[in-house]
Motif scaffolding. Structure first.
Motif, mmCIF file in Angstrom:
data_model
loop_
_atom_site.group_PDB
_atom_site.id
_atom_site.type_symbol
_atom_site.label_atom_id
_atom_site.label_comp_id
_atom_site.label_asym_id
_atom_site.label_seq_id
_atom_site.Cartn_x
_atom_site.Cartn_y
_atom_site.Cartn_z
ATOM 1 N N ASN A 124 0.837 -1.332 0.063
ATOM 2 C CA ASN A 124 -0.076 0.081 0.025
ATOM 3 C C ASN A 124 0.878 1.244 0.024
ATOM 4 O OD1 ASN A 124 -2.657 1.058 0.139
ATOM 5 N ND2 ASN A 124 -2.170 1.980 2.250
ATOM 6 N N GLU A 125 2.183 1.320 0.558
ATOM 7 C CA GLU A 125 2.955 2.282 0.524
ATOM 8 C C GLU A 125 3.772 2.630 -0.859
ATOM 9 O OE1 GLU A 125 2.952 4.481 2.947
ATOM 10 O OE2 GLU A 125 1.529 3.338 3.975
ATOM 11 N N ILE A 126 3.592 1.795 -1.737
ATOM 12 C CA ILE A 126 4.327 1.556 -2.865
ATOM 13 C C ILE A 126 3.614 2.751 -3.810
ATOM 14 C CG2 ILE A 126 5.168 0.596 -4.886
ATOM 15 C CD1 ILE A 126 5.428 -2.072 -3.495
ATOM 16 N N ARG A 127 4.097 3.726 -4.231
ATOM 17 C CA ARG A 127 3.669 4.823 -4.911
ATOM 18 C C ARG A 127 3.530 4.622 -6.633
ATOM 19 N NH1 ARG A 127 1.212 5.169 -1.600
ATOM 20 N NH2 ARG A 127 1.059 6.381 0.241
ATOM 21 N N GLY A 128 4.516 3.554 -7.250
ATOM 22 C CA GLY A 128 4.760 3.371 -8.511
ATOM 23 C C GLY A 128 3.537 2.450 -9.005
ATOM 24 N N HIS A 129 2.826 2.675 -9.734
ATOM 25 C CA HIS A 129 1.578 1.866 -10.189
ATOM 26 C C HIS A 129 2.061 0.761 -10.885
ATOM 27 C CE1 HIS A 129 -2.346 0.975 -11.170
ATOM 28 N NE2 HIS A 129 -2.062 0.733 -12.599
ATOM 29 N N PHE A 130 2.888 0.879 -11.844
ATOM 30 C CA PHE A 130 3.445 -0.254 -12.457
ATOM 31 C C PHE A 130 4.292 -1.280 -11.534
ATOM 32 C CE2 PHE A 130 6.924 -2.666 -14.925
ATOM 33 C CZ PHE A 130 6.125 -3.281 -15.422
ATOM 34 N N TYR A 131 4.973 -0.755 -10.577
ATOM 35 C CA TYR A 131 5.872 -1.657 -9.685
ATOM 36 C C TYR A 131 4.860 -2.292 -8.677
ATOM 37 C CZ TYR A 131 9.830 -2.730 -6.413
ATOM 38 O OH TYR A 131 10.339 -3.427 -5.528
ATOM 39 N N ARG A 132 3.903 -1.675 -8.272
ATOM 40 C CA ARG A 132 3.083 -1.934 -7.157
ATOM 41 C C ARG A 132 2.518 -3.379 -7.754
ATOM 42 N NH1 ARG A 132 -1.799 1.249 -4.434
ATOM 43 N NH2 ARG A 132 -2.469 -0.433 -3.186
ATOM 44 N N ARG A 133 1.931 -3.125 -9.107
ATOM 45 C CA ARG A 133 1.421 -4.455 -9.692
ATOM 46 C C ARG A 133 2.143 -5.417 -10.064
ATOM 47 N NH1 ARG A 133 -3.666 -3.164 -12.335
ATOM 48 N NH2 ARG A 133 -4.768 -1.667 -10.825
ATOM 49 N N PHE A 134 3.374 -5.314 -10.425
ATOM 50 C CA PHE A 134 4.459 -6.009 -10.706
ATOM 51 C C PHE A 134 4.766 -6.880 -9.392
ATOM 52 C CE2 PHE A 134 8.991 -7.556 -10.535
ATOM 53 C CZ PHE A 134 8.958 -8.520 -11.526
ATOM 54 N N MET A 135 5.063 -6.160 -8.232
ATOM 55 C CA MET A 135 5.221 -6.857 -6.895
ATOM 56 C C MET A 135 3.986 -7.622 -6.343
ATOM 57 S SD MET A 135 8.286 -6.458 -6.095
ATOM 58 C CE MET A 135 8.072 -7.043 -4.543
ATOM 59 N N GLN A 136 2.953 -7.052 -6.579
ATOM 60 C CA GLN A 136 1.590 -7.864 -6.096
ATOM 61 C C GLN A 136 1.390 -8.988 -7.093
ATOM 62 O OE1 GLN A 136 -1.844 -5.301 -6.004
ATOM 63 N NE2 GLN A 136 -3.284 -7.141 -5.778
ATOM 64 N N SER A 137 1.694 -9.118 -8.179
ATOM 65 C CA SER A 137 1.615 -10.394 -9.127
ATOM 66 C C SER A 137 2.720 -11.358 -8.658
ATOM 67 C CB SER A 137 1.706 -10.063 -10.612
ATOM 68 O OG SER A 137 0.642 -9.194 -10.907
ATOM 69 N N THR A 138 3.745 -10.937 -8.197
ATOM 70 C CA THR A 138 5.181 -11.738 -8.053
ATOM 71 C C THR A 138 4.702 -12.565 -6.520
ATOM 72 O OG1 THR A 138 6.516 -10.228 -9.147
ATOM 73 C CG2 THR A 138 7.570 -11.742 -7.548
ATOM 74 N N ILE A 139 4.337 -11.886 -5.698
ATOM 75 C CA ILE A 139 3.949 -12.424 -4.377
ATOM 76 C C ILE A 139 2.837 -13.184 -4.434
ATOM 77 C CG2 ILE A 139 5.005 -10.796 -3.188
ATOM 78 C CD1 ILE A 139 2.408 -9.862 -2.319
ATOM 79 N N PHE A 140 1.900 -13.059 -5.240
ATOM 80 C CA PHE A 140 0.668 -13.888 -5.544
ATOM 81 C C PHE A 140 1.025 -15.113 -6.213
ATOM 82 C CE2 PHE A 140 -3.616 -14.894 -7.442
ATOM 83 C CZ PHE A 140 -4.273 -15.087 -5.966
ATOM 84 N N PHE A 141 1.925 -15.052 -7.247
ATOM 85 C CA PHE A 141 2.155 -16.288 -7.955
ATOM 86 C C PHE A 141 2.421 -17.576 -7.153
ATOM 87 C CE2 PHE A 141 5.547 -19.061 -9.966
ATOM 88 C CZ PHE A 141 4.775 -19.489 -11.103
ATOM 89 N N PRO A 142 2.998 -17.875 -6.094
ATOM 90 C CA PRO A 142 3.342 -19.067 -5.377
ATOM 91 C C PRO A 142 1.802 -19.668 -5.059
ATOM 92 C CG PRO A 142 4.732 -17.389 -4.372
ATOM 93 C CD PRO A 142 3.938 -16.888 -5.311
ATOM 94 N N TYR A 143 0.689 -18.869 -4.961
ATOM 95 C CA TYR A 143 -0.401 -19.541 -4.631
ATOM 96 C C TYR A 143 -0.926 -20.545 -5.709
ATOM 97 C CZ TYR A 143 -5.439 -19.938 -3.419
ATOM 98 O OH TYR A 143 -6.749 -20.458 -3.275
ATOM 99 N N PHE A 144 -0.353 -20.513 -6.824
ATOM 100 C CA PHE A 144 -0.732 -21.453 -8.120
ATOM 101 C C PHE A 144 0.323 -22.430 -8.178
ATOM 102 C CE2 PHE A 144 -2.631 -17.094 -9.036
ATOM 103 C CZ PHE A 144 -3.820 -17.322 -9.112
ATOM 104 N N VAL A 145 1.314 -22.464 -7.396
ATOM 105 C CA VAL A 145 2.331 -23.454 -7.503
ATOM 106 C C VAL A 145 1.855 -24.880 -6.979
ATOM 107 C CG1 VAL A 145 4.756 -24.072 -6.838
ATOM 108 C CG2 VAL A 145 4.172 -21.888 -7.567
#
Length: 316
Positions: free
Chosen positions: A108-129
């Motif tokens: 929530n503290e990340i201000r960069g929109h693209f970087y925030r979406r990238f990090m959110q997708s990255t940490i969400f990926f292990p759920y599908f492993v």
């Protein structure tokens, strides 16, 4: 005398069911699915009270009352697997909720929109492993040829610490499995908390900024308290599954390694192993019914406690 004006009150329209018919049709497939796959198989619960014989069928087998439950509860394995199931699920639930909350606050503290979406997708990926992939990754990290290799043991050797054969150390595995669950569910849980953060009014943060609060103080004193109702709901839902072990992950990682059973054997893996080796359908059905009943009692108690503590955020 001047007559008082009469105000005509419009008649309230009677509720019609015509507008609800499309909604009912949309819900119909889901209702049918639950009736067929969730409620229909409940007829098979009678096996828990029978001396089941495949040739005689479910309803043709002889009744044996509570003998299947007595056999399970009187066995020496019952206390161990029940305690393991509850202990591991408490660790998984607490660690995953805490990790999800911290990740949501940081994202929530990340201000960069693209970087925030990238990090959110990255940490969400292990759920599908897949659990099989997780088991292979753990073998690479913890084990090697002869069980004394692996990346972790190589790092321990660099700092002059003794290497360990992790697959023969049952005491370490509750914490290893907890780390795996945090890696797997932390991102997924953070998405739920992020969705709750978006509902927090911006005026609350503006008032905190006027009072001189820093971003860290806002996250600690504003965002976190407002997320407690969401955490309470997740805790209640988690308590409802506290007697159900994560069979896929635990069995894929531990398998039939009897050395690790003292700390990793849960009800689900015990039932599967019993059904595979003994073939006693009655006892395994009794254990499954025991899980469901105790889980229902736990979630009911959790909901009642939640209503008493915070009635507004209660799910009932």
């Amino acid at each position: 005398m001047q007559r008082s004006a009469v105000v005509a009150v419009p008649k309230r329209r009677k509720p019609t069911s015509r507008g609800t018919i499309p909604l009912l049709l949309l819900a119909l497939p889901g209702v049918i699915w639950f009736l067929v796959f969730a409620y229909g198989p409940m007829a098979g619960l009678v096996v828990a009270f029978k001396d089941f014989n495949i040739s005689q069928g479910i309803f043709g087998s002889a009744w044996n009352g509570l003998d299947n439950f007595k056999y399970f509860l009187a066995s020496g394995d019952a206390p161990r697997i029940v305690l393991n199931t509850v202990f591991l699920n408490v660790l998984f639930l607490g660690a995953s909720l805490l990790a999800g909350l911290l990740l949501a606050l940081m994202l929530n503290e990340i201000r960069g929109h693209f970087y925030r979406r990238f990090m959110q997708s990255t940490i969400f990926f292990p759920y599908f492993v897949s659990p099989i992939i997780i088991a292979i990754m753990l073998q690479v990290i913890l084990s090697g040829v002869g069980g004394r290799g692996g990346l972790l043991n190589n790092l321990l050797s660099v700092v002059d610490l003794p290497q360990t054969n992790w697959y023969t150390e049952p005491g370490a595995w509750p914490w290893i499995l907890t780390i795996v669950k945090v890696w797997q569910l932390g991102g997924y849980t953070s998405v739920i908390f992020l969705a709750a953060i978006t509902s927090i009014p911006e005026e609350v943060y503006e008032a905190a900024a006027i009072d001189g609060a820093s971003r860290a103080r806002m996250a600690l004193s504003v965002t976190t308290p407002l997320l407690l109702p969401t955490m309470g709901i997740l805790v209640v839902l988690g308590i409802g599954r506290i007697f159900f072990g994560d069979f896929a992950t635990i069995y894929a990682i531990v398998g039939d390694n009897g050395t690790l059973f003292p700390t990793t054997d849960v009800i689900d893996t015990y039932v599967f192993r019993s059904l595979r080796t003994i073939g006693d359908f009655g006892t395994t059905a009794a254990i499954g019914l025991f899980q469901s009943v105790v889980g229902f009692v736990f979630v009911t108690a959790a909901v009642l406690v939640q209503r008493r503590v915070d009635r507004e955020s209660s799910i009932l």
